[in-house]
Write a protein that holds these residues in place. Structure first.
Motif, mmCIF file in Angstrom:
data_model
loop_
_atom_site.group_PDB
_atom_site.id
_atom_site.type_symbol
_atom_site.label_atom_id
_atom_site.label_comp_id
_atom_site.label_asym_id
_atom_site.label_seq_id
_atom_site.Cartn_x
_atom_site.Cartn_y
_atom_site.Cartn_z
ATOM 1 N N SER A 55 0.823 -1.214 0.000
ATOM 2 C CA SER A 55 0.000 0.000 0.000
ATOM 3 C C SER A 55 0.853 1.259 0.000
ATOM 4 N N ILE A 56 1.934 1.238 0.751
ATOM 5 C CA ILE A 56 2.840 2.398 0.791
ATOM 6 C C ILE A 56 3.486 2.613 -0.577
ATOM 7 N N ILE A 57 3.912 1.515 -1.215
ATOM 8 C CA ILE A 57 4.497 1.618 -2.557
ATOM 9 C C ILE A 57 3.483 2.224 -3.525
ATOM 10 N N VAL A 58 2.247 1.735 -3.458
ATOM 11 C CA VAL A 58 1.190 2.215 -4.347
ATOM 12 C C VAL A 58 0.918 3.700 -4.093
ATOM 13 N N PHE A 59 0.925 4.098 -2.828
ATOM 14 C CA PHE A 59 0.678 5.506 -2.475
ATOM 15 C C PHE A 59 1.727 6.420 -3.091
ATOM 16 N N PHE A 60 2.978 5.976 -3.143
ATOM 17 C CA PHE A 60 4.038 6.809 -3.716
ATOM 18 C C PHE A 60 4.041 6.786 -5.251
ATOM 19 N N ILE A 61 3.208 5.900 -5.837
ATOM 20 C CA ILE A 61 2.996 5.966 -7.290
ATOM 21 C C ILE A 61 1.911 6.983 -7.595
ATOM 22 N N HIS A 62 0.825 6.934 -6.818
ATOM 23 C CA HIS A 62 -0.271 7.892 -6.997
ATOM 24 C C HIS A 62 -0.949 8.119 -5.650
ATOM 25 N N SER A 63 -1.049 9.370 -5.245
ATOM 26 C CA SER A 63 -1.523 9.687 -3.898
ATOM 27 C C SER A 63 -3.000 9.380 -3.680
ATOM 28 N N SER A 64 -3.762 9.137 -4.762
ATOM 29 C CA SER A 64 -5.151 8.715 -4.572
ATOM 30 C C SER A 64 -5.214 7.371 -3.850
ATOM 31 N N ALA A 65 -4.099 6.641 -3.859
ATOM 32 C CA ALA A 65 -4.037 5.328 -3.207
ATOM 33 C C ALA A 65 -4.040 5.438 -1.687
ATOM 34 N N SER A 66 -4.105 6.636 -1.142
ATOM 35 C CA SER A 66 -4.297 6.762 0.316
ATOM 36 C C SER A 66 -5.554 6.012 0.737
ATOM 37 N N PHE A 67 -6.490 5.870 -0.206
ATOM 38 C CA PHE A 67 -7.723 5.122 0.037
ATOM 39 C C PHE A 67 -7.458 3.680 0.444
#
Length: 384
Positions: free
Chosen positions: A169-181
């Protein structure tokens, strides 16, 4: 036209493998479809409005040697996307190489997930192609990369291996911040497993009623927050989207179809899928998305799970019929029903330039011909 050729090949493989008993060469057929979809996206030229913007902005991205002095905080992109694009920016100014590798990554991840969890992969791939292939490969390139990587967290989510889940999830968040979801998905899935739906209905109904006010409150509060320019810009764009209202396409795609899948399971199949809680969450957020447009973007992180559940359910319906011809006809009707929303959107008119949305992708153009089309350029220049 390449799109119609892909659809014809997919329908042929559905009849051959998903409905039929032909078992030879199945993995080669899947690989062939994967290559078709990858090359269609990766070799495209000025297809998709967002992809056109990415292509023109690419020359301004830093290369690997410039990253040490690059101001990540002020960039409109997220750190891992910047690093990803800088690799290709170091090699060439041609956006095609990034787009090709991007298409390989996201489609390989989606195909792998479908192959692993769907009982009928060609039907599932067909629904993917008709529903959101164009969107993922020609529009939201950064977010679709985040969605593809997030698929690898599913097993950890299901088995409650939280360290691995939140690492992804952290990796995904640093790809696109919408992934904070995605940090909240385990809690939301847990809520969806509650048998008493009254609290869920009350929460969803309350958000639906107050949706417009929530948008206005967020927009008024944003300037008071101590956020950098990039985050303020993104939140302002998402919550400021003037799309509040119940359109037929949104209602069908985000609400009616998930209800249909859940109804199939409960009243016809009398069974429950491991993806049922995800589909329930998709439905709840789909209702909310009609009044808070930003929520529609969050559905991208659930869409692959949802179409696997959808495919497995509708094929069980088709299997109720013995004759292969009847089964195929029933299946085609169900596929059309469940992909009608995204297809219908292509034939809606963009009010800003009074042209149909299919012009974003039709006609198809590819390297090295580099054909440009006037209507598509109008979409691009008008910020559609």
């Amino acid at each position: 036209m390449i799109y119609f050729f892909i659809i014809a090949v997919l329908f042929f493989f559905i009849y051959l493998y998903d409905i039929g008993i032909f078992g030879i060469g199945k993995i080669y057929a899947i690989t062939f479809i994967l290559m078709l979809l990858v090359l269609t996206a990766g070799l495209s030229y000025r297809v998709g409005i967002d992809a056109m913007r990415y292509s023109e902005d690419f020359v301004y991205e830093p290369n690997l040697f410039e990253l040490s002095t690059f101001d990540f905080a002020e960039s409109k992109s997220d750190p891992l996307w910047i690093f990803f694009s800088s690799i290709f920016r170091t090699m060439s100014d041609n956006f095609m190489y990034l787009h090709l590798v991007h298409a390989i990554i996201i489609n390989s991840c989606i195909f792998y997930f479908i192959y692993k969890y769907s009982t009928k992969p060609f039907t599932c791939i067909t629904i993917y192609f008709l529903s959101f292939y164009l969107f993922f490969n020609f529009e939201t390139l950064r977010e679709s990369l985040a969605v593809a990587v997030f698929l690898f967290s599913y097993k950890s989510l299901r088995d409650k291996k939280w360290l691995k889940y939140y690492t992804i999830s952290i990796i995904v968040f640093f790809i696109h911040s919408s992934a904070s979801f995605v940090f909240f998905i385990p809690l939301l899935i847990r809520i969806m497993q509650i048998k008493n739906w009254i609290p869920i209905v009350l929460i969803g109904g309350g958000i639906f009623i107050l949706g417009r006010n929530i948008n206005e409150i967020v927009l008024n509060v944003l300037p008071m927050l101590s956020l950098n320019e990039r985050m303020l810009y993104k939140l302002g764009v998402y919550f400021g989207r003037d799309e509040i209202g119940v359109s037929v396409v949104v209602l069908l795609k985000n609400v009616v179809l998930p209800i249909t899948v859940l109804a199939f399971d409960k009243f016809i199949l009398k069974s429950k899928s491991e993806f049922t809680p995800v589909t329930k969450l998709f439905l709840l957020l789909g209702v909310v998305s009609m009044v808070i447009p930003v929520v529609d973007r969050l559905l991208n992180y659930l869409i692959v799970f949802y179409i696997v559940h959808l495919t497995n359910s509708i094929f069980k319906i088709a299997d109720l019929f013995e004759l292969r011809v009847v089964k195929m006809n029933v299946l085609l009707m169900l596929i059309f029903y469940f992909t009608f929303g995204p297809i219908a959107w292509l034939f809606t008119i963009d009010d800003r330039i009074s042209e149909y949305n299919y012009n974003r992708y039709f006609p198809y153009s590819f390297y090295p011909l580099n054909d440009e089309y006037e209507t598509r350029e109008m979409f691009y220049k008008n910020g559609s």
